[in-house]
Motif scaffolding. Structure first.
Motif, mmCIF file in Angstrom:
data_model
loop_
_atom_site.group_PDB
_atom_site.id
_atom_site.type_symbol
_atom_site.label_atom_id
_atom_site.label_comp_id
_atom_site.label_asym_id
_atom_site.label_seq_id
_atom_site.Cartn_x
_atom_site.Cartn_y
_atom_site.Cartn_z
ATOM 1 N N VAL A 11 54.105 48.367 35.218
ATOM 2 C CA VAL A 11 54.174 48.756 36.618
ATOM 3 C C VAL A 11 53.410 47.738 37.440
ATOM 4 O O VAL A 11 52.318 47.324 37.070
ATOM 5 C CB VAL A 11 53.557 50.169 36.820
ATOM 6 C CG1 VAL A 11 53.598 50.568 38.267
ATOM 7 C CG2 VAL A 11 54.261 51.186 35.953
ATOM 8 N N GLU A 12 54.006 47.303 38.552
ATOM 9 C CA GLU A 12 53.325 46.422 39.497
ATOM 10 C C GLU A 12 53.639 46.905 40.908
ATOM 11 O O GLU A 12 54.449 47.811 41.081
ATOM 12 C CB GLU A 12 53.737 44.960 39.285
ATOM 13 C CG GLU A 12 55.203 44.690 39.405
ATOM 14 C CD GLU A 12 55.571 43.273 39.031
ATOM 15 O OE1 GLU A 12 56.198 42.620 39.879
ATOM 16 O OE2 GLU A 12 55.244 42.823 37.926
ATOM 17 N N ALA A 13 53.032 46.326 41.889
ATOM 18 C CA ALA A 13 53.212 46.769 43.269
ATOM 19 C C ALA A 13 54.663 46.553 43.710
ATOM 20 O O ALA A 13 55.135 45.422 43.771
ATOM 21 C CB ALA A 13 52.269 46.011 44.187
ATOM 22 N N VAL A 16 58.855 47.542 38.880
ATOM 23 C CA VAL A 16 58.530 47.899 37.497
ATOM 24 C C VAL A 16 59.325 46.988 36.578
ATOM 25 O O VAL A 16 60.379 46.458 36.957
ATOM 26 C CB VAL A 16 58.865 49.374 37.174
ATOM 27 C CG1 VAL A 16 57.969 50.327 37.921
ATOM 28 C CG2 VAL A 16 60.317 49.690 37.439
ATOM 29 N N THR A 56 61.197 49.127 43.352
ATOM 30 C CA THR A 56 61.082 50.563 43.537
ATOM 31 C C THR A 56 60.061 50.855 44.627
ATOM 32 O O THR A 56 59.178 50.043 44.901
ATOM 33 C CB THR A 56 60.667 51.275 42.227
ATOM 34 O OG1 THR A 56 60.671 52.682 42.444
ATOM 35 C CG2 THR A 56 59.306 50.828 41.758
ATOM 36 N N ASP A 57 60.212 52.022 45.246
ATOM 37 C CA ASP A 57 59.216 52.459 46.220
ATOM 38 C C ASP A 57 58.475 53.693 45.720
ATOM 39 O O ASP A 57 57.668 54.258 46.427
ATOM 40 C CB ASP A 57 59.860 52.721 47.587
ATOM 41 C CG ASP A 57 61.024 53.700 47.506
ATOM 42 O OD1 ASP A 57 61.370 54.128 46.386
ATOM 43 O OD2 ASP A 57 61.581 54.018 48.558
ATOM 44 N N ARG A 58 58.755 54.113 44.515
ATOM 45 C CA ARG A 58 58.095 55.255 43.884
ATOM 46 C C ARG A 58 57.075 54.794 42.864
ATOM 47 O O ARG A 58 57.133 53.666 42.377
ATOM 48 C CB ARG A 58 59.128 56.104 43.133
ATOM 49 C CG ARG A 58 59.599 57.299 43.906
ATOM 50 C CD ARG A 58 60.532 58.139 43.090
ATOM 51 N NE ARG A 58 59.818 58.877 42.044
ATOM 52 C CZ ARG A 58 60.418 59.615 41.147
ATOM 53 N NH1 ARG A 58 61.730 59.710 41.128
ATOM 54 N NH2 ARG A 58 59.724 60.267 40.245
ATOM 55 N N GLN A 59 56.175 55.696 42.517
ATOM 56 C CA GLN A 59 55.211 55.419 41.463
ATOM 57 C C GLN A 59 55.795 55.875 40.131
ATOM 58 O O GLN A 59 56.245 57.007 40.011
ATOM 59 C CB GLN A 59 53.891 56.161 41.731
ATOM 60 C CG GLN A 59 53.168 55.665 42.959
ATOM 61 C CD GLN A 59 52.693 54.226 42.786
ATOM 62 O OE1 GLN A 59 52.294 53.807 41.707
ATOM 63 N NE2 GLN A 59 52.750 53.460 43.856
ATOM 64 N N TRP A 60 55.788 55.003 39.141
ATOM 65 C CA TRP A 60 56.298 55.316 37.814
ATOM 66 C C TRP A 60 55.176 55.131 36.807
ATOM 67 O O TRP A 60 54.248 54.356 37.030
ATOM 68 C CB TRP A 60 57.479 54.423 37.457
ATOM 69 C CG TRP A 60 58.642 54.597 38.377
ATOM 70 C CD1 TRP A 60 58.968 53.817 39.435
ATOM 71 C CD2 TRP A 60 59.611 55.642 38.338
ATOM 72 N NE1 TRP A 60 60.084 54.307 40.059
ATOM 73 C CE2 TRP A 60 60.505 55.423 39.399
ATOM 74 C CE3 TRP A 60 59.829 56.737 37.511
ATOM 75 C CZ2 TRP A 60 61.587 56.256 39.657
ATOM 76 C CZ3 TRP A 60 60.915 57.564 37.770
ATOM 77 C CH2 TRP A 60 61.778 57.319 38.821
ATOM 78 N N GLN A 61 55.302 55.801 35.694
ATOM 79 C CA GLN A 61 54.347 55.676 34.597
ATOM 80 C C GLN A 61 55.001 54.890 33.463
ATOM 81 O O GLN A 61 56.218 54.925 33.283
ATOM 82 C CB GLN A 61 53.944 57.068 34.077
ATOM 83 C CG GLN A 61 53.305 57.960 35.120
ATOM 84 C CD GLN A 61 51.978 57.405 35.600
ATOM 85 O OE1 GLN A 61 51.196 56.892 34.809
ATOM 86 N NE2 GLN A 61 51.732 57.482 36.891
#
Length: 157
Positions: A11-13, A16, A56-61
């Protein structure tokens, strides 16, 4: 939209890195017995995993299963650039050399220079397209399940 399922590896800013498994449609094709592509996929190097950076504009794990996609028109435009521009350069320069009355070895040389110029134009366009978010893969949605992450690239379980 062309979609592919994958697993988040990093994950990066704003993006992903997603691991996808490349699959072939050779198993469902009626001509697989006489097809060279099916033979090459069976004999291939075994590297069937792809690593793709998707916006992406969402947070992923790490380990999340996601669908990534790219618009079909982006693929078509890219294919036209890669195939047509070098061919157009080749034919245009060969025809110009012929119209100028150049002998056959000179026309062949002009055609090769036109082909090289076409490849240079494609490279320039590709570098510009790398900065265009419309041409980059996007994370579309979650695939709904979380897979455990193993650093060696295999799924635990």
């Amino acid at each position: 939209m062309i979609e592919e399922r994958g697993r988040v590896l990093s994950v990066e800013a704003g993006a992903v890195w997603v691991e996808t498994v490349r699959t072939s449609t050779c198993g469902s094709c009626a001509a697989k017995a006489g097809c060279g592509q099916a033979l090459l996929s069976r004999v291939g190097s075994g590297a069937k995993r792809g690593f793709i950076r998707a916006l992406t504009d969402r947070q992923w794990q790490i380990g999340d299963e996601v669908f990534i996609g790219i618009p079909e028109d982006a693929v078509v435009r890219g294919a036209l650039w890669v195939y047509m521009v070098p061919l157009l350069g080749l034919f245009a320069s060969a025809l110009l050399a012929q119209a100028a009355g150049v002998a056959e070895p000179g026309m062949i040389g002009a055609a090769l220079l036109g082909l090289a110029a076409g490849f240079a134009v494609v490279r320039w366009h590709g570098q510009r397209a790398q900065r265009d978010p419309q041409m980059m893969p996007q994370v579309l949605r979650s695939a709904g399940q979380v897979m455990p992450f193993a650093p060696e690239g295999r799924l635990n379980g």
